[in-house]
Design a protein around this motif. Structure first.
Motif, PDB file in Angstrom:
ATOM      1  N   LYS A   1      -8.964   4.764 -19.295  1.00 58.06           N
ATOM      2  CA  LYS A   1      -9.080   3.326 -19.099  1.00 58.06           C
ATOM      3  C   LYS A   1      -7.751   2.630 -19.365  1.00 58.06           C
ATOM      4  CE  LYS A   1     -12.010  -0.593 -20.369  1.00 58.06           C
ATOM      5  NZ  LYS A   1     -13.163  -1.046 -21.189  1.00 58.06           N
ATOM      6  N   GLU A   2      -7.035   3.117 -20.378  1.00 58.75           N
ATOM      7  CA  GLU A   2      -5.729   2.518 -20.692  1.00 58.75           C
ATOM      8  C   GLU A   2      -4.729   2.767 -19.570  1.00 58.75           C
ATOM      9  OE1 GLU A   2      -2.275   2.692 -24.189  1.00 58.75           O
ATOM     10  OE2 GLU A   2      -4.135   3.838 -24.405  1.00 58.75           O
ATOM     11  N   ILE A   3      -4.750   3.984 -19.016  1.00 60.34           N
ATOM     12  CA  ILE A   3      -3.864   4.300 -17.898  1.00 60.34           C
ATOM     13  C   ILE A   3      -4.193   3.429 -16.697  1.00 60.34           C
ATOM     14  CG2 ILE A   3      -3.194   6.100 -16.252  1.00 60.34           C
ATOM     15  CD1 ILE A   3      -3.732   8.152 -18.481  1.00 60.34           C
ATOM     16  N   ALA A   4      -5.495   3.265 -16.434  1.00 61.21           N
ATOM     17  CA  ALA A   4      -5.921   2.445 -15.306  1.00 61.21           C
ATOM     18  C   ALA A   4      -5.449   1.005 -15.462  1.00 61.21           C
ATOM     19  CB  ALA A   4      -7.440   2.483 -15.170  1.00 61.21           C
ATOM     20  N   GLY A   5      -5.343   0.555 -16.703  1.00 63.51           N
ATOM     21  CA  GLY A   5      -4.866  -0.802 -16.950  1.00 63.51           C
ATOM     22  C   GLY A   5      -3.453  -1.019 -16.441  1.00 63.51           C
ATOM     23  N   TYR A   6      -2.634   0.032 -16.535  1.00 64.30           N
ATOM     24  CA  TYR A   6      -1.262  -0.084 -16.035  1.00 64.30           C
ATOM     25  C   TYR A   6      -1.233  -0.145 -14.508  1.00 64.30           C
ATOM     26  CZ  TYR A   6       0.388   0.843 -20.761  1.00 64.30           C
ATOM     27  OH  TYR A   6       0.644   0.750 -22.113  1.00 64.30           O
ATOM     28  N   PHE A   7      -2.115   0.628 -13.860  1.00 66.09           N
ATOM     29  CA  PHE A   7      -2.224   0.518 -12.404  1.00 66.09           C
ATOM     30  C   PHE A   7      -2.707  -0.873 -12.010  1.00 66.09           C
ATOM     31  CE2 PHE A   7      -2.962   5.287 -12.595  1.00 66.09           C
ATOM     32  CZ  PHE A   7      -1.721   5.595 -12.057  1.00 66.09           C
ATOM     33  N   GLY A   8      -3.572  -1.431 -12.854  1.00 66.35           N
ATOM     34  CA  GLY A   8      -4.120  -2.754 -12.569  1.00 66.35           C
ATOM     35  C   GLY A   8      -3.071  -3.842 -12.533  1.00 66.35           C
ATOM     36  N   ILE A   9      -1.914  -3.597 -13.167  1.00 61.15           N
ATOM     37  CA  ILE A   9      -0.835  -4.591 -13.142  1.00 61.15           C
ATOM     38  C   ILE A   9      -0.396  -4.860 -11.709  1.00 61.15           C
ATOM     39  CG2 ILE A   9       1.558  -5.034 -13.809  1.00 61.15           C
ATOM     40  CD1 ILE A   9       1.050  -3.443 -16.359  1.00 61.15           C
ATOM     41  N   LEU A  10      -0.265  -3.790 -10.916  1.00 58.50           N
ATOM     42  CA  LEU A  10       0.165  -3.943  -9.523  1.00 58.50           C
ATOM     43  C   LEU A  10      -0.838  -4.770  -8.725  1.00 58.50           C
ATOM     44  CD1 LEU A  10       1.398  -0.288  -8.800  1.00 58.50           C
ATOM     45  CD2 LEU A  10       2.819  -2.313  -9.180  1.00 58.50           C
ATOM     46  N   THR A  11      -2.116  -4.442  -8.911  1.00 66.38           N
ATOM     47  CA  THR A  11      -3.155  -5.175  -8.196  1.00 66.38           C
ATOM     48  C   THR A  11      -3.201  -6.634  -8.636  1.00 66.38           C
ATOM     49  OG1 THR A  11      -4.447  -3.146  -8.061  1.00 66.38           O
ATOM     50  CG2 THR A  11      -5.598  -5.200  -7.608  1.00 66.38           C
TER      51      THR A  11
ATOM     52  N   VAL B   1      -6.781   1.305  -6.003  1.00 64.61           N
ATOM     53  CA  VAL B   1      -7.451   2.588  -5.772  1.00 64.61           C
ATOM     54  C   VAL B   1      -7.195   3.560  -6.918  1.00 64.61           C
ATOM     55  CG1 VAL B   1      -7.572   4.595  -4.246  1.00 64.61           C
ATOM     56  CG2 VAL B   1      -7.384   2.296  -3.275  1.00 64.61           C
ATOM     57  N   ALA B   2      -5.931   3.653  -7.347  1.00 66.30           N
ATOM     58  CA  ALA B   2      -5.591   4.580  -8.432  1.00 66.30           C
ATOM     59  C   ALA B   2      -6.313   4.202  -9.722  1.00 66.30           C
ATOM     60  CB  ALA B   2      -4.075   4.596  -8.656  1.00 66.30           C
ATOM     61  N   GLY B   3      -6.395   2.907 -10.017  1.00 63.48           N
ATOM     62  CA  GLY B   3      -7.074   2.463 -11.231  1.00 63.48           C
ATOM     63  C   GLY B   3      -8.552   2.791 -11.219  1.00 63.48           C
ATOM     64  N   ALA B   4      -9.213   2.576 -10.073  1.00 59.68           N
ATOM     65  CA  ALA B   4     -10.653   2.857  -9.982  1.00 59.68           C
ATOM     66  C   ALA B   4     -10.939   4.348 -10.128  1.00 59.68           C
ATOM     67  CB  ALA B   4     -11.203   2.344  -8.648  1.00 59.68           C
ATOM     68  N   ILE B   5     -10.149   5.182  -9.470  1.00 61.77           N
ATOM     69  CA  ILE B   5     -10.369   6.639  -9.543  1.00 61.77           C
ATOM     70  C   ILE B   5     -10.031   7.164 -10.931  1.00 61.77           C
ATOM     71  CG2 ILE B   5      -9.663   8.882  -8.626  1.00 61.77           C
ATOM     72  CD1 ILE B   5     -11.360   7.319  -6.704  1.00 61.77           C
ATOM     73  N   THR B   6      -8.995   6.611 -11.554  1.00 65.28           N
ATOM     74  CA  THR B   6      -8.619   7.053 -12.904  1.00 65.28           C
ATOM     75  C   THR B   6      -9.758   6.808 -13.888  1.00 65.28           C
ATOM     76  OG1 THR B   6      -6.258   6.631 -12.526  1.00 65.28           O
ATOM     77  CG2 THR B   6      -6.999   6.695 -14.805  1.00 65.28           C
ATOM     78  N   THR B   7     -10.403   5.680 -13.785  1.00 63.21           N
ATOM     79  CA  THR B   7     -11.477   5.330 -14.714  1.00 63.21           C
ATOM     80  C   THR B   7     -12.767   6.084 -14.409  1.00 63.21           C
ATOM     81  OG1 THR B   7     -10.546   3.114 -14.912  1.00 63.21           O
ATOM     82  CG2 THR B   7     -12.796   3.426 -15.680  1.00 63.21           C
ATOM     83  N   GLN B   8     -13.148   6.121 -13.141  1.00 62.16           N
ATOM     84  CA  GLN B   8     -14.449   6.674 -12.767  1.00 62.16           C
ATOM     85  C   GLN B   8     -14.397   8.139 -12.373  1.00 62.16           C
ATOM     86  OE1 GLN B   8     -17.010   4.824 -13.310  1.00 62.16           O
ATOM     87  NE2 GLN B   8     -15.981   2.861 -13.580  1.00 62.16           N
TER      88      GLN B   8
ATOM     89  N   LEU C   1      -2.306   8.040  -1.612  1.00 59.57           N
ATOM     90  CA  LEU C   1      -1.578   8.282  -2.872  1.00 59.57           C
ATOM     91  C   LEU C   1      -2.387   7.788  -4.066  1.00 59.57           C
ATOM     92  CD1 LEU C   1       2.114   7.329  -1.928  1.00 59.57           C
ATOM     93  CD2 LEU C   1       1.179   9.616  -2.365  1.00 59.57           C
ATOM     94  N   GLY C   2      -3.078   6.657  -3.898  1.00 55.25           N
ATOM     95  CA  GLY C   2      -3.892   6.117  -4.978  1.00 55.25           C
ATOM     96  C   GLY C   2      -5.001   7.071  -5.386  1.00 55.25           C
ATOM     97  N   VAL C   3      -5.664   7.665  -4.395  1.00 56.92           N
ATOM     98  CA  VAL C   3      -6.725   8.635  -4.687  1.00 56.92           C
ATOM     99  C   VAL C   3      -6.148   9.856  -5.399  1.00 56.92           C
ATOM    100  CG1 VAL C   3      -8.404  10.215  -3.660  1.00 56.92           C
ATOM    101  CG2 VAL C   3      -8.201   7.879  -2.794  1.00 56.92           C
ATOM    102  N   ALA C   4      -5.031  10.359  -4.892  1.00 57.64           N
ATOM    103  CA  ALA C   4      -4.426  11.563  -5.478  1.00 57.64           C
ATOM    104  C   ALA C   4      -3.947  11.316  -6.911  1.00 57.64           C
ATOM    105  CB  ALA C   4      -3.267  12.031  -4.598  1.00 57.64           C
ATOM    106  N   VAL C   5      -3.218  10.238  -7.105  1.00 56.21           N
ATOM    107  CA  VAL C   5      -2.690   9.928  -8.437  1.00 56.21           C
ATOM    108  C   VAL C   5      -3.825   9.586  -9.397  1.00 56.21           C
ATOM    109  CG1 VAL C   5      -1.259   8.307  -9.747  1.00 56.21           C
ATOM    110  CG2 VAL C   5      -0.459   9.169  -7.543  1.00 56.21           C
ATOM    111  N   GLY C   6      -4.809   8.831  -8.927  1.00 59.98           N
ATOM    112  CA  GLY C   6      -5.942   8.485  -9.777  1.00 59.98           C
ATOM    113  C   GLY C   6      -6.723   9.708 -10.215  1.00 59.98           C
TER     114      GLY C   6
END
Length: 433
Positions: A35-45, A208-215, A16-21
């Motif tokens: 990057k801003e979106i990834a920051g919100y995923f980063g909250i969970l991590t 995973v979602a944060g990394a894929i969203t950014t990169q 799911l992280g790969v797909a959503v990212g």
């Protein structure tokens, strides 16, 4: 065999992280927005890693003190420590050599068509942490409270060794009560770990979602050869570690691999060895390893036996030399291997520890630190492989030392395969771990 439920949910979270990212990376109007979106995923991590970090210090302290106190004498500590360090040194040398060998064979940095930066400004790598004088003095805590608040594993280790040995030499009723209390604290902390680990799938999804969203997925193709080469080298290192484990443990190595697959997956997903420590300790208990060995060898391994990170240092250093087309003689490479073997010990607590080690060593061999900027974009994905290898190496090392010490008890299959932590025996307070 029925798959561990936590492992199943973590696998689902990764997909799911790969797909959503990927969706967020595609739909984001700009890199800044991604990057801003990834920051919100980063909250969970961040939440998951914070919960893990809150239990590291008390768990390490309690397990080490209980283990040392139950050993009863310093000769046993010295014997186990010598066996553990012997394994760590051999494993470290093999890891560094494999990294050097495959970097030369596969040439991942050859003909790299990427403009090289002129400086390493902005890396924010604390290479001063590698200063030998500062490192040696930093190992010894000036305050155990400060060490615990900062999760300084080596400092906690030093204090716990003194505390545990002193407690083991006292034979009055009060001392035994304190030892029994430490034994119970270990079980309590393992139960707390069980609660915390139930949040692991959310932390994995966020990472995973944060990394894929950014990169994005496309960034994997840019350095595809480097990543493929690195993971081939990791596979060889895995084969060496498992073979060594088979020599010592026999067919039990496969039962060990089955038990630690969940912690390894968490480590791979979060790229954090700390997130794995409590659950790995629990799984080693299910394997039958006595707490007195696990509580001593595993924390030591987290500072001195990071096989994946060790291999990466030589691999990355030679990659940078190849990218800059700077030839290195065999003598220089062997010298670098020996320098890395010494400089990498005990630096696990430093952020981006592998990059810190490499950044400190590169100038010694005329290689520019700026080369590190080449792989920062994909370092998270490389760190995933390093971390899961570190987990595997420490699990096998702990089991091997326990085997040599005759400290592995048979565990009933229904308990070894359970999702929950092992039940606390009624006579645990009277057992010597």
């Amino acid at each position: 065999m029925k798959m561990n439920r936590l492992t199943t949910w973590i696998g689902i979270a990764m997909v799911l992280g790969v797909a959503v990212g990927y969706a967020c990376n595609t739909l984001a109007p700009s890199p800044a927005a991604a990057k801003e979106i990834a920051g919100y995923f980063g909250i969970l991590t961040d939440i998951f890693l914070r919960m893990i970090k809150m239990i590291i210090a008390p768990l390490v302290f309690a397990t080490l003190v209980a283990g040392l106190a139950n050993m009863g004498d310093s000769k046993t500590v010295g014997r186990i420590g010598a066996k553990a360090l012997g394994w760590f040194i051999v494993a470290s040398f093999c890891s560094l050599f494999i990294g050097l060998l495959f970097a030369n064979l596969l040439q991942p940095g050859a003909a790299l068509a990427v403009p090289l930066p002129e400086s390493a400004a902005g890396l924010n790598l604390k290479t001063s942490a590698l200063n030998l004088k500062d490192f040696i003095t930093h190992v010894f805590p000036k305050s155990i409270m400060e060490a615990m608040s900062g999760n300084e594993i080596l400092q906690i280790l030093v204090f716990a060794v003194f505390f545990g040995l002193a407690l083991g030499h006292l034979h009055n009723q009060t001392a035994r009560s304190l030892v029994n209390t430490m034994d119970e604290v270990v079980h309590v902390m393992l139960k707390v770990t069980d609660y915390v680990m139930r949040f692991a799938p959310f932390g994995v999804f966020g990472a995973v979602a944060g990394a894929i969203t950014t990169q994005g997925l496309g960034m994997l193709a840019v350095f595809g050869k480097f990543m493929l080469s690195f993971y081939i080298a990791l596979a060889v290192l895995w084969a060496v570690l498992i073979t060594a484990g088979y020599i010592v443990l026999g067919k039990d190595i496969f039962r060990l691999l089955n038990l630690v697959r969940g912690p390894m997956l968490v480590g791979f997903s979060t790229a954090s060895s700390e997130s794995v420590y409590p659950k790995l300790m629990e799984q080693l208990e299910k394997f039958g390893i006595k707490n007195r060995v696990t509580g001593f060898v595993l924390p030591l391994g987290y500072s001195f036996n990071l096989d994946g990170s060790m291999m990466y240092t030589t691999f990355l250093a030679l990659f940078i030399a190849q990218a800059y087309d700077i030839p290195m003689s065999l003598t220089a490479q062997i010298t670098m291997l020996l320098v890395l073997m010494v400089s990498s010990k005990g630096i696990a607590g430093v952020p981006r520890s592998s990059l810190v080690v490499v950044a400190a060593v590169l100038p010694m061999f005329g290689l520019p630190e700026a080369g590190l900027l080449l792989i920062l974009g994909i370092d998270h994905f490389l760190d995933m492989g390093r971390t899961v290898t570190n987990v595997l190496g420490n699990a096998i090392a702990t089991a091997a030392v326990a085997k040599w010490e005759g400290a592995i008890d048979p565990v009933p299959a229904e308990l070894a395969d359970a999702d929950e932590a092992l039940p606390v025996p009624e006579d645990a307070v009277t057992q010597g771990a």
